[in-house]
Design an enzyme around this catalytic site. Sequence first.
Site, PDB file in Angstrom:
ATOM      1  N   THR A  31       0.841  -1.188   0.000  1.00 39.68           N
ATOM      2  CA  THR A  31       0.000   0.000   0.000  1.00 39.68           C
ATOM      3  C   THR A  31       0.877   1.239   0.000  1.00 39.68           C
ATOM      4  O   THR A  31       1.881   1.248   0.713  1.00 39.68           O
ATOM      5  CB  THR A  31      -0.874  -0.006   1.277  1.00 39.68           C
ATOM      6  OG1 THR A  31      -1.566  -1.255   1.324  1.00 39.68           O
ATOM      7  CG2 THR A  31      -1.850   1.151   1.287  1.00 39.68           C
ATOM      8  N   GLU A  64       9.787  -7.141  -2.257  1.00 40.61           N
ATOM      9  CA  GLU A  64      10.264  -6.048  -3.106  1.00 40.61           C
ATOM     10  C   GLU A  64      11.733  -6.243  -3.459  1.00 40.61           C
ATOM     11  O   GLU A  64      12.180  -5.831  -4.533  1.00 40.61           O
ATOM     12  CB  GLU A  64      10.081  -4.705  -2.414  1.00 40.61           C
ATOM     13  CG  GLU A  64       8.643  -4.244  -2.322  1.00 40.61           C
ATOM     14  CD  GLU A  64       7.929  -4.750  -1.078  1.00 40.61           C
ATOM     15  OE1 GLU A  64       8.526  -5.584  -0.351  1.00 40.61           O
ATOM     16  OE2 GLU A  64       6.792  -4.317  -0.830  1.00 40.61           O
ATOM     17  N   ARG A 114       5.231   6.965   0.528  1.00 44.21           N
ATOM     18  CA  ARG A 114       4.561   6.625   1.799  1.00 44.21           C
ATOM     19  C   ARG A 114       5.561   6.685   2.941  1.00 44.21           C
ATOM     20  O   ARG A 114       6.750   6.448   2.749  1.00 44.21           O
ATOM     21  CB  ARG A 114       3.966   5.218   1.672  1.00 44.21           C
ATOM     22  CG  ARG A 114       3.684   4.535   2.965  1.00 44.21           C
ATOM     23  CD  ARG A 114       3.153   3.120   2.778  1.00 44.21           C
ATOM     24  NE  ARG A 114       3.313   2.372   4.018  1.00 44.21           N
ATOM     25  CZ  ARG A 114       2.980   1.102   4.182  1.00 44.21           C
ATOM     26  NH1 ARG A 114       2.472   0.413   3.173  1.00 44.21           N
ATOM     27  NH2 ARG A 114       3.167   0.501   5.327  1.00 44.21           N
ATOM     28  N   ASN A1002      -4.365  -8.425   3.701  1.00 38.45           N
ATOM     29  CA  ASN A1002      -4.403  -7.027   4.128  1.00 38.45           C
ATOM     30  C   ASN A1002      -4.319  -6.049   2.969  1.00 38.45           C
ATOM     31  O   ASN A1002      -4.872  -4.961   3.030  1.00 38.45           O
ATOM     32  CB  ASN A1002      -3.262  -6.764   5.114  1.00 38.45           C
ATOM     33  CG  ASN A1002      -3.433  -5.446   5.825  1.00 38.45           C
ATOM     34  OD1 ASN A1002      -4.487  -5.181   6.399  1.00 38.45           O
ATOM     35  ND2 ASN A1002      -2.415  -4.610   5.775  1.00 38.45           N
TER      36      ASN A1002
END
Lengths: 1204, 334
Positions: A31, A64, A114, A1002
């Site tokens: 996210t 990642e 973020r 999630n």
Amino acid sequence: MTKTMAIVDGNEAAASVAYRASEVVAIYPITPSSPMGELADQWMVEGRKNIWGTVPQVVEMQSESGAAGALHGALQAGALGTTFTASQGLLLMIPNMYKIAGELTPAVIHVAARSVATHALSIFGDHSDVMAARQTGFALLASCSVQEAHDLAAIAHASTLEARVPFLHFFDGFRTSHELNNLSQLSDDDLRAMINDQAVRHHRERALRPDRPVLRGTAQNPDVFFQAREACNAFYLACPAIVQDVMDRFATQTGRSYRLFDYAGAPDAERIMIVMGSAVGPVEETVEWLNTHGEKVGLLKVRLFRPFAVQEFIDALPRTTRAVAVLDRTKEPGSVGEPLYLDVVASLAEGGRNARVIGGRYGLSSKEFTPAMAKAVFDELQSATPRNHFTIGIRDDVTHTSLEYDPRFSTERPDTVRAIFYGLGSDGTVGANKNSIKIIGKQTGNYAQGYFVYDSKKAGSVTVSHLRFGPQPIRSSYLIDKANFIGCHQFPFLERMDVLSQAVPRASVLLNVPFTSAEVWNHLPREFQQQVIEKRLRVFVIDAYAVARDTEMGRRINTIMQTCFFAISGILPPADAIAAIKKAIEQTYGNRGEAVLKKNFDAVDQALAHLFEVKIPDRVTAAFDILPPVPPSASDFARNVLAEIVAGRGDALPVSALPPDGTFPTGTAKWEKRNIAQEIPIWDEQLCIQCGKCVLVCPHAVIRAKVYDSPLLANAPQTFKTTKPRWREFEDLRYTLQVSPEDCTGCALCVEICPAKSKSEARHKAINMAPQASLREPESKNWEFFLSIPEFDRSRLSHSQVKDVQLLEPLMEFSGACAGCGETPYIKLLTQLFGDRLLIANATGCSSIYGGNLPTTPYTTNASGCGPAWSNSLFEDNAEFGLGMRLAADQQTTYARYLVEKLADPIGGDLARAILEADQSKESGITAQRERVDELNRRMKAMDSNDTRDLLAVAGSLVRKSVWIVGGDGWAYDIGFGGLDHVLATGANVNLLVLDTEVYSNTGGQMSKATPRGAVAKFAMGGKRRVKKDLAMEAISYGNVYVARVAMGGGDTHTIKAFLEAEAYNGPSLIIAYSHCIAHGYDMVFGMNQQKAAVLSGYWPLMRYNPTLNPEGKNPFQLDSKAPSIPLKDYVYQEARYTILARTNPEAAAQLLCEAQKDVRRRWHLYENRASMAGDGTGSGKRLEDISQKPESVVAGEPEGGAK
Amino acid sequence: MIDLTTQYMNLALKNPLVASASPLTESVDNLRHLEDSGIAAVILPSLFEEQLTLESVLIDQDLSRGAEEFAEAITYLPNLESYNTGPEGYLELIHRAKQAIAIPVIASLNGTTPGGWVRYAREMEQAGADAIELNLYSIETDMHQSSDAVEDRYCELVRQVKTSLKIAVAVKLSPFFSSMAHMAKRLDDADADALVLFNRFYQADFDIENLEAAPHLVLSDPCELPLRLHWVAILYGSIRPSLAITGGVHRAEDVVKCMMAGAQVAMMTSALLQNGVRYPHRILDDLASWMTEHEYDSIQQMRGSMSYRAAPNPGAFERSNYMKMLSSYALRIR
């Protein structure tokens, strides 16, 4: 020129370009960047082509770092590649980013910027992640808006090929990534015109190829490394000019012009603000407002942050610049200033410009940044001694960095319509508003913007939609605080939220109410009535749930409320609005079938006939106020801090209110009464057999049982129910099963699992759902009384029996997990069994969100103040994090034992010996040890020496601690697997609980290596083709790891026994717990039934591997479920994740089902054979059939107490 | 050479054995096997309009659950272009069946709305179906709805479907009409091309341990055949539509009985499910042997030979026979 207009969000805007300009896309969900990867995957499945006419390969990696590695490899082998990420994900890419840049490889990483987790995790937007990557050698290009996320994505892809410097293109997470706004789309021709074919060919020519081999990635020594490192300078020096050239070509192609540093404002401005990202919008609005009011101010937008082009920067500043404020959306504790500030200071010095420069921080983690704040900064620049290193947007009453601002200042244009809608996630408000934005943006000629705020709960989540539209492009990248229209789609919100505080005078208000327009006034709180009268608001009402019911829409009132909004606002003529809404419905839900379209159309057609305007009385008549967010009995911290967050006033909390190290009290979820259940379970004490299954499966610990002395009933409320316990030992006591009406989510798992049915009416069970509204008050009193009854003596209970476990106090309650969650019952059980000595290391994911997201925390304490100590480190390192906890606990125990030995005389030899020799293998031993340690502490308090002070600090560690490492399958199977594997291999006494939902729940259901063959998930839209990893067998291969596969719905006693055995085992334990999940696509009320079906089909065999059986010569592998008794399809085709494939691609579904059924058989035979081996592995051990007859009768930890 | 050919509606069939609608006929491979083993026509599984509606609603619920509730997970399942909630899959099956086999392919439809019946029937025709069987399976639980109203609705939809199509339309009925003969006549008037007697209802059974009503599938048994024989025998020759028997046809002798009662075709499902898709071979061999043994030249020769009109003892079909049976039973158990 490009003319195609669309309404999209920033993620889609960027991904649309990235996909078309790439050949290989390596992805991993995080996210707020996940939608970019999801879209790329979707487009690949749909066969969309890139600008070279091929379909890019989109591959999901295990992390990642894996995505960056795959990208690096693809680039080296000559592909054009990209990836998408944010926050910790970008941090994991950094090592490869150095390599990619060091090898001068064209590539683009798109980042929805973020916060990086520090004192807390946050999914929201700031620049701390990209700033952590600014030293990698990547160019950093910043977009300020949805349009720029599109345009600058193209500029990044074009520039990197020509510059050979890789690019990190970023835009603000959520604020830009999730904002809907108008977009002029770039066509494939536009992109082709931007991408230099020769540069592409050169990139491909540099590829590693055996027919023209080279070697890249050498190791270098002191003699040449430095020089070689400097060899790239020319590329970085050339890069800014290349980017500007690309920008200029882009302007020619599209008419939209960008510069490395774009100036806006008065040409002779004296005060300048310098910002990057979405803050540009509010600053630009402020600059325009101030300049029209006689001031001379300007804004410098930084687009190319790296390589920082000093001369271009100097040239972009007006010569008249006298004072500069640099705003950074990041924090670097201990630095002279934040990165952009430092670059500006250095550049001005290098450029010989003399101006006063101040730097400040703003907007961390999507903190609002408004024109009022921008004005305060400009005002500060005017003062004689402007404050440096300031903060704006918060109140810092500790180190006093914050600037004051006037929140009333506004640059909102009068011709912009601003609407706020309060809804529930489940009522579809956000979806309808997204459609409204698209309708308005496409059909009225207006510009439109939509931004959506969700709370941190997964069940009963409140959503707030902010919609703007008007004749001018909308740059206001901040929430609406002056609304012309307020829609409240849930009447219960009015009792706890002030929804009218943002309403401007004469605004319109639309309410969904369960009353007529004549009745409604007296049901509105005092504050609401007062504002309606004072602001002269118009109030419209509709009983949308009645319309929804009549049109078979269930709880979805979205299109009904949307129709009313259009009718009241008059944006379109009624007939046009209805036609447009229907068209939008068709586009949104058309893929779901005609029946769905029809009922939505019916709802739209019915809406207006039920819409009424309320005649407003001239005085306030309400006798009640908005309820306080937490009760007065809550703790000081809960009332002063958490309550403010609950009430939506967290922005106003000063720095001093918040713990500086991220430490929060537990046991606070009980204060946040959310009242989200329409129906709650009600107990029929006559029918109940007191089996405890309802208590066991309740995901939110809202249904509990107690056995107690009858005199305690003296002050019981009138409706409090009680009955005789069905335990022979407790027959002279009383039993009550009680529900917390205000904490229940109404999932009904308890009712579904209840086995006791009425003999005269089979549908009536021992617990039945009933409407909450009328029960709320009496049952709240009953709950309160129930809590006042002391907990039952744990030592009198058998902890391995479901029936007795219901009487163990849960120390995890009222979490924000989804209604019917399949994970939380396991964690709750964990806290019931070992909660008072539990350390939890929690991987990032659902369990860290419902376990630790503010405002309140579900982990709590018992009457002695003991309870789980919980922490979340990261997603990828949880096993290691938990191992660290174990090592610390052990080390402290060793030290404490040393001190006890050393202090044996003063503290008493008997006590010291008892402590050192204590048998803590069972709870009774642990309880006794706890009492000894209490006595030790008492004795030491009377002493005063360094040793006693030291021992006091660690004496608690003399009581055995239970370390549990908890996380989902994304952690255990993928990103954290390396660590998990290593921790298992250490032999340390840790327990790993994998809550296996078989997807990344999630982040919205992306495929993990736990995803089963044939299931559809994001990144596996065509159904996963490969088999699920057997993590249990991998762990078993070590031989010294306790392993269990459990499924509460398929074997509740088995689950409890596995937990007890795992905890008792002095070595690593791994429990893989089947967890049904909302991402599986069915009503969670059937979650436990599906768990059972998973076991019956053999898909999820229940097993335990207990190494303690080895020394006894027994086979440690025990297969605890019966041979498959139903076909796999009877289990899987109850879930949309499978049926979707059967609908969309029946042949593939049939093939995958066939293979999956073979998987089941193969695994079953494997387990069966393993279970039939003798302890020494030579075979001829106990046969499966012997075990399968008695699946629940296997020996677990020795039962404690005498209840059985 | 024995002539097994028969004419069912406007379809000329090589023999009277038809595979009725069942999960077996869902697979094109099975259809090929059935054709190879001699079956004369196949009826595809029923397309249930109610199921399409239900599936549409369910997929909507599945996709909406949890969506737009949480900032990190705006949705939980991928958003695909289509979830095939319409009849496309069924129409594709018709298309593929027609490509795969040469024998007639009859589509089967169970609608819920007048519009739905007509629309899906038309689409089936366009997809290449040789005929359509309207599966009038419904359970009327509304106490305010009269049997007249139910029958009117059936006849009206048959009429509507018939006028919308060029291909033949068969109607599959349940035995639960107060006046079966009258109903048959009304369907004749509504222009039905065939009546298929009778539908079998899959009723719930009770699980008395768990106090649950559970769907219960029992395959047909030859003992179910007499009811069908009875009604075909009564209707044969009195109405225009072809007659088909489904339910209880398990052996070659059963086929013979169907033909003798007056049916044009005998349909099988349970026997195929039990014995496999090669089973028609055996039935047809047995049928030919039986006919040879009994010196029949053709199916046509025996058709209706035991019907109400042609039977030597037509009283067996009437109430007097019922009473006789009862009394004889009473005598036996005494």
